[in-house]
Write a protein that holds these residues in place. Sequence first.
Motif, mmCIF file in Angstrom:
data_model
loop_
_atom_site.group_PDB
_atom_site.id
_atom_site.type_symbol
_atom_site.label_atom_id
_atom_site.label_comp_id
_atom_site.label_asym_id
_atom_site.label_seq_id
_atom_site.Cartn_x
_atom_site.Cartn_y
_atom_site.Cartn_z
ATOM 1 N N ALA A 121 0.836 -1.201 0.000
ATOM 2 C CA ALA A 121 0.000 0.000 0.000
ATOM 3 C C ALA A 121 0.868 1.246 0.000
ATOM 4 O O ALA A 121 0.595 2.204 -0.746
ATOM 5 N N ILE A 128 2.405 1.738 -3.515
ATOM 6 C CA ILE A 128 1.439 2.185 -4.516
ATOM 7 C C ILE A 128 0.992 3.611 -4.217
ATOM 8 O O ILE A 128 0.827 4.443 -5.105
ATOM 9 N N LEU A 129 0.796 3.857 -2.926
ATOM 10 C CA LEU A 129 0.336 5.178 -2.517
ATOM 11 C C LEU A 129 1.317 6.235 -2.994
ATOM 12 O O LEU A 129 0.927 7.302 -3.480
ATOM 13 N N GLY A 138 3.330 5.875 -5.474
ATOM 14 C CA GLY A 138 3.505 5.783 -6.922
ATOM 15 C C GLY A 138 4.589 4.757 -7.176
ATOM 16 O O GLY A 138 5.751 5.005 -6.890
ATOM 17 N N GLY A 180 -0.727 8.371 -7.974
ATOM 18 C CA GLY A 180 0.268 8.348 -6.902
ATOM 19 C C GLY A 180 0.375 9.725 -6.279
ATOM 20 O O GLY A 180 0.184 10.743 -6.941
ATOM 21 N N HIS A 220 -1.941 -1.430 -10.993
ATOM 22 C CA HIS A 220 -1.584 -1.652 -9.594
ATOM 23 C C HIS A 220 -2.465 -0.844 -8.657
ATOM 24 O O HIS A 220 -2.739 -1.273 -7.543
ATOM 25 N N HIS A 221 -2.876 0.330 -9.085
ATOM 26 C CA HIS A 221 -3.712 1.148 -8.216
ATOM 27 C C HIS A 221 -5.063 0.493 -7.983
ATOM 28 O O HIS A 221 -5.585 0.497 -6.878
ATOM 29 N N LEU A 247 -4.584 -2.331 -5.558
ATOM 30 C CA LEU A 247 -4.506 -1.899 -4.164
ATOM 31 C C LEU A 247 -5.882 -1.497 -3.640
ATOM 32 O O LEU A 247 -6.266 -1.864 -2.524
ATOM 33 N N LEU A 251 -7.950 -4.479 -3.046
ATOM 34 C CA LEU A 251 -7.394 -5.211 -1.908
ATOM 35 C C LEU A 251 -7.836 -4.573 -0.594
ATOM 36 O O LEU A 251 -8.256 -5.259 0.343
ATOM 37 N N CYS A 252 -7.747 -3.226 -0.536
ATOM 38 C CA CYS A 252 -8.191 -2.517 0.668
ATOM 39 C C CYS A 252 -9.666 -2.820 0.930
ATOM 40 O O CYS A 252 -10.080 -3.088 2.065
#
Lengths: 284, 345, 252
Positions: free
Chosen positions: A227, A230-231, A233, A280, B118-119, B122, B125-126
């Motif tokens: 996380a 990804i957060l 970027g 991101g 990927h975003h 995620l 997934l969250c």
Amino acid sequence: MQNIAMLLLVKGVMIGSIYALISLGFNVIYRTTGVLNFAQGEFVMVGGLSAAWASGTGRVPLAGAIGIGLGTAAAVGWLVDALAIRPLRQASASVQIIATVGVSICLRALAAIFWGTDPCHLPPLQPGSVQLAGVAVEIQNLWMLGAGAVGMAALAVGFRWTATGRAMRACAENPEAARLCGVNPGRMSALAFTLSALLGGLGGILLTPVLSMSYDRGTMLGLKGFAAAILGGLGHPVAGVAGGLILGVLEQCSAWYSSLYKETLALALVVILLLLRPKGLLAR
Amino acid sequence: MNVPQPIPNRRLFRGPALLLVAILAFPLAARGDYAYLLPLGQLCAIYGIIVTGLTLLMGFTGQISLGHAGFYGFGAYVGAVAATAGRLPVAAALGVAVAAGALLALAAGFAVLRLHGHHLALATLCLGVILGEFINKAQITGGAGGMFDLPEITLGGLVKGSAAGKFYLVWAVAWLVVLWAVQLTASPVGRALKAIQGDEGAAAAAGIPVFWIKLKVFVISGALAALAGTLYAFVYTPSYLGPEEFSLMFSVTLVTMAVIGGMGNVWGGLAGAAVMTSLHELITLGGEKLGIVQVARWEQLIFGLLLALILIFCPEGLMPALGGWAQRARAWWGRRWKMRTRLEP
Amino acid sequence: MSAQEFLVVDRLSRDFGGQRAVAEVSFTLPEGALTALIGPNGAGKTTLFNLVAGALPPTSGAVRFRGQPVLEAAQATRLGVARTFQNIRLFPGLSVLENVLAAMGGHSFWQGSFRLPRRLEEERLRLKRAHYLLEDLGLAHLGEQPARTIPFGQQRLLEIARALALQPRLLLLDEPAAGLNRTETAALAELIRRLHGRGLSLLLVEHDMHLVMHLASRVIVLEQGRIIADGTPAEVQCDERVRTAYLGPPAE
């Protein structure tokens, strides 16, 4: 009130520095091989557990246990690349990602077999605490922060200014072209996995004295590191570190608000951040 | 040059027909010592339903979800709560659960489907972890303790308590889902989904309403997962519904099922579900036959290794690999046949 | 509806992070025109193109096609605007035939759920149309091949075929000759003339001046997001500002 805010901030940054280390590991592998490594959290677990085990035998000093933890994690990283990733070099990214899922299952199972399922402990690197902005902070936590900062700096320098770092980046951009320039993508991949396991193992060793470690802790830690990466970027290690710190603080705040639903709140905030900045946090 | 023709019905429906025969025959084979295979078969159908939705979402449309265990659990618990605290009849509770799953997927999909790659992974997934956490901690779900003695779907006493009856019931649903998915993917919709996977911008330029179609597929996959959840709660284990089934890891397992079967077709998803479900059982069985005592300790390890082996030997997935082998075998036989006819005039 | 209302671009602007890529551009195209949009690199041609096709929302201003506003890419195709891309964007996993079929509609989930004889008949019709379209462009023999495996020049043609499958009234071609050799470019010019002859309106962005000057009856020149010239090829070629934009200021 101010004190609470300070406490949450400090604790969040401490935990966040571990997430930052894990997210660095994600980024090292992603930037070199294009693979999202779902076994990243297991590297953390292996590092923490092997150090705790070595220290628990009573025959190894703490420094030796740390060395054993780092060494085991690095060796596991190298083995993962050799056994699971190298045979799948030609396969698609999704298959490689699922392969890392298989690896994480194996690592969890092996850890349960070797070290049992009970949580293990490790003495802190340096006991005691100091006053920081009116908040008592354990010295162990400062170590976590320091190690995170050093890891990040070393990585940034290494990736940008050394020939090997440039070669690793080239592999992610275009493996074929990198090969033509004399870079061996296989070696780079092995290096990336070893390095990233080393980072994860370091995170595990730092975390174990604070929260203890057990064979199944890796999954959630890996998720947090994912996380964070990804957060920030994916592919921007520095942004990933920022993502880790933000996640740590978010988590502490949600834990303060509702200890029962702390994960829920933190992850809901992650989703909201994602929707606000779909490319991101630090992307331009 | 001849004008190409659509896939004839006979070829398209051959798969579902064979599956139907297999479903009907399975309980006849699984008798006596092998009766324990029936619950396993039920689980295959339940997972098969979820993975069919995931195949549409991931294999066709190219949108990853790491949160489908959340929808699965959501369906199971909404159904369970509606039937116990809500005092609804089971059939109505089932309908409520599926509708709730679809609505949740609609709301979630509306928010997260503008993310990519990927975003999206995620975000979903969250979502899955959040749903799992609610199931694990809320009061109404019984928390970690779970819920006990749910009403059972009996079809008016037809399948009451009988493992074979339950098997037929869940597989009837799964078969209908597969039959539907086979038709949908063979229709222009299947092409549109693959086009979106290929290039969203180009798909929009080809007149495909990209976002709406992604949303529809997401809602369908969410509703199918919720449907599978209700079958799990009301048919598979009505005596006890616990949160363990709906963990984060299970979302990953579901994706693994879709990938190892082969992403681009409905049968791949079903094969992946069957293999992953029975692998655990096969390991335990094999361990017992070989006399290895602590098989449970090694089970996860062997499972992970087998997974890696499947990926190494069939990187495209099981179904495409099987297809390739079948083709090679046919070619080999063909050559032998030709040689023989040449030798014996 | 008068011919003037075919395509109307009305004070269209688009910013990218403070950078104005297209600034207050207005023009109209009559039905049946073959117009070229040219300009130096970075002039905003592709941005303008994406705005007209509905692929990008404008910062301000509007695009209207036959009286209807263009809001979004898929909606633009329903109005009758089809496009190709500068860097070819096919569906790599689909076959050549399926690439064309994908643009022929039939995206109803409900109808796709039941394989009724009626649906099969529709599919047969689609296949027939797609096949003849490919035949028309000389691609029919490649029908079963994956789109990513066919040669570059034919990928360009396939992209045009996919756009034509939408049965557009206006076809937007983004640098259709880029990367083509001389024979292929000549064949492309022939194809564009043929399509124009059938009553299709075309707007093309192109770098190949030779092609533009031979094909287009009207040329719009864009520089730094603004229209600096608009007229027949001959007029534009003589325009001082255009010469400056392309060649730099005249030497003293």
